[in-house]
Design a protein around this motif. Structure first.
Motif, PDB file in Angstrom:
ATOM      1  N   GLU A   1      30.580  54.132  54.660  1.00 14.40           N
ATOM      2  CA  GLU A   1      30.159  55.400  54.067  1.00 14.40           C
ATOM      3  C   GLU A   1      28.766  55.296  53.469  1.00 14.40           C
ATOM      4  OE1 GLU A   1      30.370  59.403  53.062  1.00 14.40           O
ATOM      5  OE2 GLU A   1      31.512  58.155  54.450  1.00 14.40           O
ATOM      6  N   GLY A   2      28.356  54.116  53.108  1.00 18.07           N
ATOM      7  CA  GLY A   2      27.029  53.860  52.553  1.00 18.07           C
ATOM      8  C   GLY A   2      26.841  52.361  52.489  1.00 18.07           C
ATOM      9  N   LEU A   3      25.644  51.947  52.121  1.00 18.19           N
ATOM     10  CA  LEU A   3      25.329  50.519  52.077  1.00 18.19           C
ATOM     11  C   LEU A   3      25.630  50.015  50.669  1.00 18.19           C
ATOM     12  CD1 LEU A   3      24.180  48.264  53.829  1.00 18.19           C
ATOM     13  CD2 LEU A   3      21.899  48.898  53.033  1.00 18.19           C
ATOM     14  N   ALA A   4      26.636  49.147  50.543  1.00 19.69           N
ATOM     15  CA  ALA A   4      27.118  48.764  49.220  1.00 19.69           C
ATOM     16  C   ALA A   4      27.433  47.281  49.163  1.00 19.69           C
ATOM     17  CB  ALA A   4      28.358  49.573  48.843  1.00 19.69           C
ATOM     18  N   THR A   5      27.462  46.759  47.926  1.00 23.89           N
ATOM     19  CA  THR A   5      27.801  45.358  47.652  1.00 23.89           C
ATOM     20  C   THR A   5      29.224  45.317  47.114  1.00 23.89           C
ATOM     21  OG1 THR A   5      26.783  45.664  45.486  1.00 23.89           O
ATOM     22  CG2 THR A   5      25.433  44.632  47.186  1.00 23.89           C
ATOM     23  N   ASP A   6      30.182  45.449  47.986  1.00 23.90           N
ATOM     24  CA  ASP A   6      31.582  45.556  47.569  1.00 23.90           C
ATOM     25  C   ASP A   6      32.041  44.253  46.913  1.00 23.90           C
ATOM     26  OD1 ASP A   6      34.050  46.995  47.475  1.00 23.90           O
ATOM     27  OD2 ASP A   6      34.798  45.677  49.045  1.00 23.90           O
ATOM     28  N   GLY A   7      32.657  44.371  45.723  1.00 21.04           N
ATOM     29  CA  GLY A   7      33.165  43.198  45.028  1.00 21.04           C
ATOM     30  C   GLY A   7      32.109  42.360  44.336  1.00 21.04           C
ATOM     31  N   LEU A   8      30.898  42.860  44.197  1.00 19.06           N
ATOM     32  CA  LEU A   8      29.806  42.085  43.598  1.00 19.06           C
ATOM     33  C   LEU A   8      30.172  41.622  42.187  1.00 19.06           C
ATOM     34  CD1 LEU A   8      26.831  41.096  43.536  1.00 19.06           C
ATOM     35  CD2 LEU A   8      26.226  43.361  42.656  1.00 19.06           C
ATOM     36  N   ARG A   9      29.994  40.320  41.950  1.00 16.08           N
ATOM     37  CA  ARG A   9      30.214  39.739  40.636  1.00 16.08           C
ATOM     38  C   ARG A   9      28.924  39.086  40.160  1.00 16.08           C
ATOM     39  NH1 ARG A   9      35.593  39.780  39.560  1.00 16.08           N
ATOM     40  NH2 ARG A   9      35.357  38.379  37.791  1.00 16.08           N
ATOM     41  N   LEU A  10      28.568  39.345  38.918  1.00 12.87           N
ATOM     42  CA  LEU A  10      27.384  38.748  38.308  1.00 12.87           C
ATOM     43  C   LEU A  10      27.730  38.289  36.896  1.00 12.87           C
ATOM     44  CD1 LEU A  10      24.637  41.360  39.328  1.00 12.87           C
ATOM     45  CD2 LEU A  10      25.042  39.116  40.379  1.00 12.87           C
ATOM     46  N   ARG A  11      26.906  37.387  36.392  1.00 17.84           N
ATOM     47  CA  ARG A  11      27.076  36.894  35.024  1.00 17.84           C
ATOM     48  C   ARG A  11      25.851  37.281  34.208  1.00 17.84           C
ATOM     49  NH1 ARG A  11      29.433  31.140  33.156  1.00 17.84           N
ATOM     50  NH2 ARG A  11      31.091  32.069  34.417  1.00 17.84           N
ATOM     51  N   ALA A  12      26.084  37.793  32.994  1.00 11.26           N
ATOM     52  CA  ALA A  12      25.007  38.165  32.085  1.00 11.26           C
ATOM     53  C   ALA A  12      24.923  37.166  30.944  1.00 11.26           C
ATOM     54  CB  ALA A  12      25.233  39.568  31.526  1.00 11.26           C
ATOM     55  N   THR A  13      23.734  36.645  30.710  1.00 10.21           N
ATOM     56  CA  THR A  13      23.460  35.773  29.570  1.00 10.21           C
ATOM     57  C   THR A  13      22.501  36.505  28.653  1.00 10.21           C
ATOM     58  OG1 THR A  13      23.708  33.821  30.970  1.00 10.21           O
ATOM     59  CG2 THR A  13      22.572  33.534  28.856  1.00 10.21           C
ATOM     60  N   PRO A  14      22.798  36.590  27.361  1.00 17.79           N
ATOM     61  CA  PRO A  14      21.889  37.326  26.462  1.00 17.79           C
ATOM     62  C   PRO A  14      20.458  36.797  26.571  1.00 17.79           C
ATOM     63  CG  PRO A  14      23.935  36.815  25.332  1.00 17.79           C
ATOM     64  CD  PRO A  14      23.993  36.094  26.643  1.00 17.79           C
ATOM     65  N   ARG A  15      19.539  37.708  26.713  1.00 16.46           N
ATOM     66  CA  ARG A  15      18.145  37.305  26.873  1.00 16.46           C
ATOM     67  C   ARG A  15      17.554  36.799  25.563  1.00 16.46           C
ATOM     68  NH1 ARG A  15      14.035  37.924  30.497  1.00 16.46           N
ATOM     69  NH2 ARG A  15      15.404  38.976  31.988  1.00 16.46           N
TER      70      ARG A  15
END
Length: 440
Positions: free
Chosen positions: A418-432
């Protein structure tokens, strides 16, 4: 009109290959066949920037197929006329044009800041559900202001109905067949409309129409007067979902690029430091100052257009890029390959946000940017989407450094149905910056 040769066929590039890897076949078709190529008899792909723009701008030759996200509900005795729908569109656009969005940046920024503030740190998080929720809050509030909290749950179920409806299936049922997915969509559409109807009536009865998009639609015009209630309600389910459906796909790609390009993310964070501590105090001047951030968003949308394939149907026998296209043919417009046209974008596969800044690397033809379409059927919400995505990018980079989970395999699947997507994308955020006050 004299008949010329048909667009070339891509060897081994029929529907079977297309269904296995649509992006790879699209790239190969553009590389081997040029401007336009034939996927199957009567199905053509406009692959380069010039051919794509020609199709999108020539709406009389290549009209957009009537396939609304949410068709008009059956059973209404007061279905809007074509003239009323056109008036409703014009009224809606008063609230969605660039000037209107710029005036309401202070209402958009708090939602973008809240997305960054809510992100759990130091653990892998699935990105798209959180981004979708944040973007839905921003979009629904932009459309309906103080009435947004009551309407947001209905908007979420509209999105779910849309997702169920467009899932790939072995069978392509005729539009008139009441499949379970279509019945579910109709129920959710009716529930949203039933929730919105008393809002419209209350605003009209009180005379306080509001300055949001709904308020613009309720304003009487000197030519048409007040829109009938059904004309106001008719397209609002579709535009509501549109405010966060494609932007969610875009947000996934943007956040992935912040993780993969830490130097670019650092530059965004430095630029975002100029944003006010109170997001509600953000103005269009602050947004305009996010020049590199906006360039990064443009570059990600160039490489990964959320609506990477648009469908048109030829109304009459016509010419396209020197080829004859017969009436009734399907033409697939491919911004994904058009954005990789080296004649428009040098080093087209390279991530270079700088190409969108002033200077020698700026694109020679801004119309080659087709992520929001172009011509008569360009995206209504382009200005809102760009403002929202720019602020979401800035606030996220300001608060966090992003990273992908370790391992040789990508932490997501590329989906193209249906569109171009990153299904299931997981990322980690570290406080800057540990200890830095976080937006509320």
């Amino acid at each position: 009109m004299g008949r010329t040769n048909e667009p070339p066929r891509l060897p081994g590039g029929g529907f079977a290959a297309w269904s296995r890897d649509r992006l790879a076949v699209a790239r190969r078709g553009a590389d081997e066949c040029g401007d336009v190529w034939q996927l199957e008899p009567g199905v053509y792909v406009a692959a380069t920037a010039g051919a794509c723009e020609a199709v999108l701008r020539r709406a009389q030759d290549f009209p957009k197929a009537p396939s609304p996200l949410f068709p008009p509900l059956k059973g209404s005795n007061e279905a809007p006329t074509a003239e009323e729908r056109a008036h409703a569109h014009a009224a809606r656009m008063r609230g969605l044009r660039a000037q209107a969005v710029a005036a309401r940046v202070g209402e958009i920024a708090p939602g973008a800041a809240l997305f960054a503030a809510r992100w759990p740190t130091d653990r892998d998080v699935e990105v798209l559900p959180a981004a979708r929720h944040a973007l839905a809050e921003i979009g629904v509030r932009y459309l309906f202001s103080e009435d947004a909290p009551a309407l947001l749950p209905f908007a979420a179920r509209l999105f779910l109905a849309r997702e169920v409806l467009v899932r790939p299936s072995r069978w392509e049922w005729p539009r008139w067949v009441p499949t379970p997915a279509r019945r579910f969509r109709t129920r959710q559409q009716a529930a949203f409309t039933d929730a919105l109807r008393p809002v419209v009536r209350r605003r009209r009865a009180s005379g306080r129409l509001g300055d949001d998009v709904l308020g613009q639609m309720l304003q009487p015009s000197s030519r048409y007067g007040a829109l009938p209630e059904e004309a106001v309600l008719d397209t609002l389910p579709g535009i509501t979902v549109a405010t966060f459906e494609a932007p969610t796909r875009a947000a996934g790609w943007i956040l992935l690029h912040l993780a993969r390009h830490p130097e670019a993310a650092d530059r965004v964070a430095a630029e975002a430091a100029s944003l006010p501590a109170d997001p509600a105090a953000t103005t269009s001047t602050h947004l305009d100052d996010l020049r590199y951030t906006r360039a990064l968003v443009h570059e990600v949308l160039r490489l990964h257009p959320p609506s990477w394939l648009l469908t048109r149907r030829t109304a009459q026998r016509t010419q396209l890029a020197g080829y004859t296209v017969e009436a009734g043919s399907t033409v697939l417009v491919c911004p994904y390959t058009a954005h990789r046209d080296a004649r428009e974008h040098p080093e087209p596969d390279r991530f270079r946000p700088e190409r969108w800044l002033d200077g020698p690397d700026a694109p020679a033809n801004p119309g080659a940017f087709l992520s929001f379409g172009t011509g008569p059927h360009g995206c209504e919400g382009a200005a809102l989407a760009m403002a929202t995505l720019t602020l979401l990018t800035a606030h996220t980079a300001r608060c966090h450094r992003l990273s992908e989970p370790p391992g040789p395999e990508p932490g997501y699947r590329v989906t193209t149905f249906e569109g171009l997507a990153t299904d299931g994308l997981r990322l980690r955020a570290t406080p800057r910056a540990p200890g830095q006050p976080r937006p509320r």
